[in-house]
Design a protein around this motif. Structure first.
Motif, PDB file in Angstrom:
ATOM      1  N   PHE A 102       6.164   3.288 -13.158  1.00 42.59           N
ATOM      2  CA  PHE A 102       7.375   3.346 -12.479  1.00 42.59           C
ATOM      3  C   PHE A 102       7.103   3.524 -10.885  1.00 42.59           C
ATOM      4  N   LEU A 103       6.033   4.466 -10.534  1.00 42.80           N
ATOM      5  CA  LEU A 103       5.666   4.532  -8.973  1.00 42.80           C
ATOM      6  C   LEU A 103       5.295   3.114  -8.501  1.00 42.80           C
ATOM      7  N   SER A 104       4.438   2.426  -9.281  1.00 45.08           N
ATOM      8  CA  SER A 104       3.997   0.846  -8.526  1.00 45.08           C
ATOM      9  C   SER A 104       5.248  -0.106  -8.511  1.00 45.08           C
ATOM     10  N   ARG A 105       6.457   0.167  -9.153  1.00 39.13           N
ATOM     11  CA  ARG A 105       7.562  -0.659  -8.954  1.00 39.13           C
ATOM     12  C   ARG A 105       8.481  -0.069  -7.956  1.00 39.13           C
ATOM     13  N   MET A 106       8.653   1.388  -7.991  1.00 40.78           N
ATOM     14  CA  MET A 106       9.557   1.838  -6.835  1.00 40.78           C
ATOM     15  C   MET A 106       8.783   1.490  -5.416  1.00 40.78           C
ATOM     16  N   VAL A 107       7.385   1.667  -5.333  1.00 39.80           N
ATOM     17  CA  VAL A 107       6.727   1.307  -4.045  1.00 39.80           C
ATOM     18  C   VAL A 107       6.899  -0.251  -3.665  1.00 39.80           C
ATOM     19  N   TYR A 108       6.762  -1.094  -4.992  1.00 42.30           N
ATOM     20  CA  TYR A 108       7.030  -2.645  -4.488  1.00 42.30           C
ATOM     21  C   TYR A 108       8.320  -2.912  -3.969  1.00 42.30           C
TER      22      TYR A 108
ATOM     23  N   GLY B 175      11.280   4.565  -2.857  1.00 46.69           N
ATOM     24  CA  GLY B 175      10.128   3.599  -2.856  1.00 46.69           C
ATOM     25  C   GLY B 175      10.033   3.215  -1.423  1.00 46.69           C
ATOM     26  N   TYR B 176      11.036   2.954  -0.802  1.00 48.98           N
ATOM     27  CA  TYR B 176      11.201   2.765   0.702  1.00 48.98           C
ATOM     28  C   TYR B 176      10.677   3.987   1.596  1.00 48.98           C
ATOM     29  N   GLN B 177      11.176   5.269   1.299  1.00 48.22           N
ATOM     30  CA  GLN B 177      10.814   6.445   1.814  1.00 48.22           C
ATOM     31  C   GLN B 177       9.709   6.717   1.768  1.00 48.22           C
ATOM     32  N   ILE B 178       8.836   6.471   0.568  1.00 51.99           N
ATOM     33  CA  ILE B 178       7.395   6.802   0.496  1.00 51.99           C
ATOM     34  C   ILE B 178       6.625   5.624   1.456  1.00 51.99           C
ATOM     35  N   ILE B 179       7.138   4.580   1.784  1.00 50.12           N
ATOM     36  CA  ILE B 179       6.498   3.483   2.592  1.00 50.12           C
ATOM     37  C   ILE B 179       6.382   4.014   3.827  1.00 50.12           C
ATOM     38  N   LYS B 180       7.861   4.566   4.149  1.00 44.00           N
ATOM     39  CA  LYS B 180       8.044   5.125   5.575  1.00 44.00           C
ATOM     40  C   LYS B 180       7.157   6.388   5.911  1.00 44.00           C
ATOM     41  N   ALA B 181       7.177   7.315   4.845  1.00 45.96           N
ATOM     42  CA  ALA B 181       6.167   8.492   4.947  1.00 45.96           C
ATOM     43  C   ALA B 181       4.763   8.099   5.138  1.00 45.96           C
TER      44      ALA B 181
ATOM     45  N   PRO C 207      -2.569  -0.554  -3.053  1.00 43.04           N
ATOM     46  CA  PRO C 207      -2.041   0.074  -4.520  1.00 43.04           C
ATOM     47  C   PRO C 207      -0.990   1.351  -4.168  1.00 43.04           C
ATOM     48  N   ALA C 208       0.072   1.385  -5.044  1.00 47.32           N
ATOM     49  CA  ALA C 208       0.967   2.371  -4.754  1.00 47.32           C
ATOM     50  C   ALA C 208       0.621   3.951  -4.912  1.00 47.32           C
ATOM     51  N   ASP C 209      -0.442   4.195  -5.680  1.00 45.53           N
ATOM     52  CA  ASP C 209      -0.902   5.612  -5.952  1.00 45.53           C
ATOM     53  C   ASP C 209      -1.643   6.130  -4.624  1.00 45.53           C
ATOM     54  N   ARG C 210      -2.257   5.000  -4.021  1.00 46.83           N
ATOM     55  CA  ARG C 210      -3.008   5.320  -2.595  1.00 46.83           C
ATOM     56  C   ARG C 210      -1.962   5.778  -1.675  1.00 46.83           C
ATOM     57  N   ILE C 211      -0.841   4.824  -1.807  1.00 46.53           N
ATOM     58  CA  ILE C 211       0.250   4.965  -0.598  1.00 46.53           C
ATOM     59  C   ILE C 211       1.006   6.362  -0.780  1.00 46.53           C
ATOM     60  N   LEU C 212       1.132   6.831  -1.989  1.00 50.38           N
ATOM     61  CA  LEU C 212       1.802   7.931  -2.443  1.00 50.38           C
ATOM     62  C   LEU C 212       0.837   9.023  -2.089  1.00 50.38           C
ATOM     63  N   LYS C 213      -0.276   9.098  -2.339  1.00 51.44           N
ATOM     64  CA  LYS C 213      -1.195  10.274  -2.037  1.00 51.44           C
ATOM     65  C   LYS C 213      -1.456  10.357  -0.544  1.00 51.44           C
ATOM     66  N   GLU C 214      -1.507   9.398   0.276  1.00 53.93           N
ATOM     67  CA  GLU C 214      -1.900   9.329   1.710  1.00 53.93           C
ATOM     68  C   GLU C 214      -0.532   9.518   2.406  1.00 53.93           C
ATOM     69  N   SER C 215       0.635   9.440   1.841  1.00 52.88           N
ATOM     70  CA  SER C 215       1.816   9.412   2.382  1.00 52.88           C
ATOM     71  C   SER C 215       2.243  10.962   2.617  1.00 52.88           C
ATOM     72  N   ASN C 216       1.710  11.782   1.927  1.00 53.95           N
ATOM     73  CA  ASN C 216       2.186  13.206   1.557  1.00 53.95           C
ATOM     74  C   ASN C 216       3.632  13.452   1.671  1.00 53.95           C
TER      75      ASN C 216
END
Length: 324
Positions: free
Chosen positions: A196-202, A287-293, A310-319
Motif C-alpha cells: 500500500f505504501l508503494s502505491r500511495m507514494v506512486y 502519498g503527496y505529504q510523504i513526498i513533500k516531507a 523506492p517508497a520505503d526509502r522515501i518514507l524512512k528518510e522523510s521522517n
C-alpha cells in the motif's frame, strides 16, 4: 542567548531569499523555452462540414474515423443526429475560442520541456467524445485528444445521471490538471512492489510532479478536489495517518486498500463516522505529504532520482509525522 536566536533567524531569512532567487531563476529559464504548439478544433470543423466534406476530414484526421464504422454513421451525425448537434452547441458555448486554454497549455509545455527536454510536444486536437469521461484526455507520443464535452460544469444537464463525485470533476477548471495527469502517468513507472505504501507514494510522486508542471494552479485543483475537500484532508491528516499505521496498512499488499483509499470514489472508507465527510483518494493525499516531507529534508534531490526512488526509502528518510 539572544545572539543565538538572532543568528538562526538571519540564517532562516537567508535561506528563504536563496530559495526565492532559485525559483525566480527557474521561472525565467522556463519562460525562454520555445514551444511550437498546434491546437486544432476538430469538433468545429465537423460541425461546419457537410457530406461532401467527409472525405477530406477522414483524410486529414484518419485516427478519428475508426475503420469499423461505415460512412453512414458519420453522415447521420452531420445531417440529422440531434444529440451530436446539442453536444456541439454546448461545447461551443463553453469554449467559444479556446484562447485561455491555449495560453495555459503553452505554459504547461514550457514547464514540461524544462524538466523533461526529451518529451515531444504533440499536436492537440479538441473533439466531442459523447461524454466519455474515463477518456477525457487521450495522449500518444505525437498526438493529444481533449474531449471538451467532459468539461461543461458539474451541474450540466448532460451529467445529470452521474454520481456527484464524477460530475464534480467535469469542470473546465480541471482540464489542465487532467492534461498534466496524462503525462505524469507516462513519466512515472507504476511500482512492482505491491505494498500500500508503494502505491500511495506512486500517486504522491504524480501530485508532486503536477506541482512542478502547474505551479500557478491552486493546489486543490491539482488534486482534482474542491477547496472544501482539500481543507478537510489537511485538517484530518494526522488522524488518517495514525489510522493507517495502527491498522498495519503501510506494508499491506491487500488490493482492497486501493478501492478504499486510492481509486476514485465518493469518499474514503475508514469504517469510521468521518467516512461520510471525507473525499475519496485520500491515500494519494498522504502519498503527496510523504513526498513533500522528504523533499523538505532533501531539497537537493534530482527530480528523476526522486521519481525512481523506492517508497520505503522515501518514507524512512522523510521522517513523515503529521502534526496533531
Amino acid at each position: 542567548m539572544k545572539c543565538t536566536k538572532y543568528y538562526f533567524l538571519i540564517m532562516a531569512l537567508v535561506s528563504l531569499i536563496w530559495a526565492c532567487n532559485d525559483d525566480n531563476k527557474i521561472a525565467t529559464e522556463i519562460s525562454k523555452i520555445p514551444i511550437d504548439l498546434t491546437i486544432e478544433r476538430f469538433e468545429k470543423k465537423f460541425a461546419e462540414a457537410n457530406v461532401t466534406d467527409l472525405s477530406k476530414l477522414k483524410n486529414d484526421y484518419p485516427y478519428l474515423f475508426p475503420s469499423q464504422f461505415s460512412d453512414s454513421l458519420w453522415i447521420a451525425k452531420i445531417e440529422s443526429d440531434t444529440l451530436q448537434k446539442e453536444l456541439e452547441e454546448e461545447v461551443f458555448k463553453a469554449f467559444p475560442d479556446f484562447e485561455n486554454e491555449s495560453s495555459e497549455l503553452q505554459l504547461f509545455y514550457k514547464h514540461l520541456k524544462y524538466y523533461f527536454p526529451e518529451v515531444i510536444v504533440p499536436k492537440v486536437i479538441t473533439v466531442i467524445s459523447e461524454v466519455d469521461y474515463n477518456n477525457r484526455i487521450i495522449l500518444s507520443d505525437s498526438l493529444m485528444l481533449i474531449g471538451l464535452d467532459n468539461y461543461l460544469g458539474s451541474n450540466h444537464k448532460f451529467y445529470g445521471g452521474f454520481s456527484n463525485y464524477i460530475a464534480e470533476g467535469l469542470q473546465a477548471d480541471y482540464l489542465l490538471s487532467d492534461v498534466a495527469s496524462a503525462y505524469t502517468r507516462k513519466l512515472i513507472s507504476y511500482p512492482r512492489d505491491r505494498s500500500f505504501l508503494s502505491r500511495m507514494v506512486y500517486y504522491g510522486k504524480e501530485l508532486y510532479l503536477k506541482e512542478l508542471l502547474l505551479p500557478s494552479e491552486p493546489i486543490h485543483i491539482r488534486f482534482n478536489y474542491s477547496e472544501e475537500d482539500f481543507n478537510w484532508a489537511i485538517a484530518n491528516e494526522e488522524q488518517m495517518w495514525r489510522f493507517i499505521v495502527e491498522n498495519e496498512f503501510v506494508y499491506s499488499t491487500d488490493s482492497e486498500l486501493d478501492r478504499r483509499f486510492l481509486d476514485p470514489a465518493p469518499f474514503s472508507k475508514f469504517g469510521l463516522e468521518l467516512d461520510s465527510e471525507s473525499p475519496g483518494r485520500l491515500g494519494r493525499f498522504i502519498g503527496y505529504q510523504i513526498i513533500k516531507a522528504y523533499m523538505e529534508k532533501h531539497s537537493d534531490t534530482k527530480l528523476k532520482n526522486l521519481l525512481a526512488m523506492p517508497a520505503d526509502r522515501i518514507l524512512k528518510e522523510s521522517n513523515y509525522k503529521p502534526k496533531r
